[in-house]
Design a protein around this motif. Structure first.
Motif, PDB file in Angstrom:
ATOM      1  N   SER A   1       0.589  -1.863  -2.009  1.00 41.70           N
ATOM      2  CA  SER A   1       0.088  -2.758  -3.216  1.00 41.70           C
ATOM      3  C   SER A   1       1.319  -2.753  -4.068  1.00 41.70           C
ATOM      4  CB  SER A   1      -0.984  -2.070  -3.640  1.00 41.70           C
ATOM      5  OG  SER A   1      -1.004  -1.034  -4.306  1.00 41.70           O
TER       6      SER A   1
ATOM      7  N   GLY B   1       1.250  -2.445  -7.423  1.00 39.53           N
ATOM      8  CA  GLY B   1       1.079  -1.373  -8.271  1.00 39.53           C
ATOM      9  C   GLY B   1       1.686  -0.126  -8.098  1.00 39.53           C
ATOM     10  N   GLU B   2       0.786   0.385  -6.973  1.00 37.64           N
ATOM     11  CA  GLU B   2       1.148   1.916  -6.325  1.00 37.64           C
ATOM     12  C   GLU B   2       2.113   1.957  -5.286  1.00 37.64           C
ATOM     13  OE1 GLU B   2      -0.410   4.137  -8.060  1.00 37.64           O
ATOM     14  OE2 GLU B   2      -1.365   2.793  -9.293  1.00 37.64           O
TER      15      GLU B   2
ATOM     16  N   ARG C   1       0.854   4.783  -0.250  1.00 37.34           N
ATOM     17  CA  ARG C   1       0.210   5.782  -0.660  1.00 37.34           C
ATOM     18  C   ARG C   1       0.828   6.975   0.019  1.00 37.34           C
ATOM     19  NH1 ARG C   1      -5.877   4.888   0.805  1.00 37.34           N
ATOM     20  NH2 ARG C   1      -4.837   3.611   2.486  1.00 37.34           N
TER      21      ARG C   1
END
Length: 265
Positions: A219, A221-222, A225
């Motif tokens: 994503s 924003g992040e 993971r």
């Protein structure tokens, strides 16, 4: 003498008006529809879809549909305003909207690890416009498919399908419960997983080698993971000599697909 449909009814003080066919069984606005000419045409042409549920079109678009697909029992004519009432506010439908049949399910085993083949995996990319644009790029560059997570991905209808401009029905999309396990399954089947990360040491052009590759994008924003990144064989970055180190994820996907589609010896 028969009453005219436009005459006033003195008993009720109301005026009779003929009801358009569309008003019968009108539904609340819904994102279960596909709208826009390219998206609807691709859905109707896709043999992997179930039978369409409902199809609304202006008279002009209805003629185009019948010329392309013959007479469809689900086709209803309506004016542009009436079609818009069935769709989310602001939907630019171009005179046609479809409640489509379901897409056939795609399994990871359906993707063949052929030399040069490319898959895209999206890690919690949830914006429909971005996912639609990514599907459109995947179709343009001949990607073998796109992999989404079940619970963190938008529906393949609505604004996503409009942004994809028909690519929803041209690119195989697999939904999985767990991306890390999916990467393990794919690498076991001969795929090489390359995650895109801005802090990676090597550029994407240095990492790609022509082997069947899964490009994994996180994503905006992040990013990726941690667990997903750990299940990638390599991490790579898109070099940005301009010094502005932020790209929209759909733009990053298009650049990565272009790089992956280049011939390699």
């Amino acid at each position: 003498m028969a009453s005219h449909p436009e005459r006033n009814d003195a008993r009720k003080g109301k005026k009779f008006r003929p009801q358009p066919r569309f008003q019968k069984g009108r539904e609340a606005p819904s994102d279960e529809w596909i709208w826009g000419w390219h998206a609807v045409e691709a859905a109707l042409a896709n043999p992997a879809r179930g039978q369409p549920v409902r199809l609304l079109a202006t008279p002009d678009k209805a003629r185009q549909i019948e010329a392309r697909f013959g007479r469809l029992a689900v086709l209803e004519t309506a004016d542009s305003h009436a079609i818009g009432l069935a769709l989310p506010q602001g939907a630019v439908h171009q005179g046609v909207a479809l409640r489509p049949g379901p897409l056939a399910e795609v399994d990871l085993s359906d993707f063949e690890a052929a030399p040069g083949a490319v898959l895209l995996m999206l890690d919690q990319v949830t914006d429909p416009q971005n996912v639609g644009a990514i599907l459109r790029s995947a179709a343009a560059f001949g990607a073998a498919g796109v992999i989404l997570q079940d619970r963190h991905a938008p529906k393949l209808t609505g604004a996503l399908a409009k942004a994809a401009a028909g690519a929803v029905d041209k690119v195989a999309v697999a939904h999985v419960v767990n991306l890390s396990r999916a990467l393990d399954e794919l690498t076991g089947a001969g795929w090489r997983a390359v995650g895109l990360a801005g802090d990676a040491d090597r550029g994407l052009h240095e990492v790609l080698d022509g082997a069947p590759t899964v490009l994994v994008l996180g994503s905006e924003g992040e990013g990726l993971r941690r667990l997903v990144a750990e299940h990638c064989d390599e991490l790579a970055k898109i070099p940005m000599p301009g010094g502005f180190e932020s790209l929209n994820v759909s733009n990053a996907a298009a650049i990565a697909l272009y790089e992956a589609s280049r011939p390699r010896t």
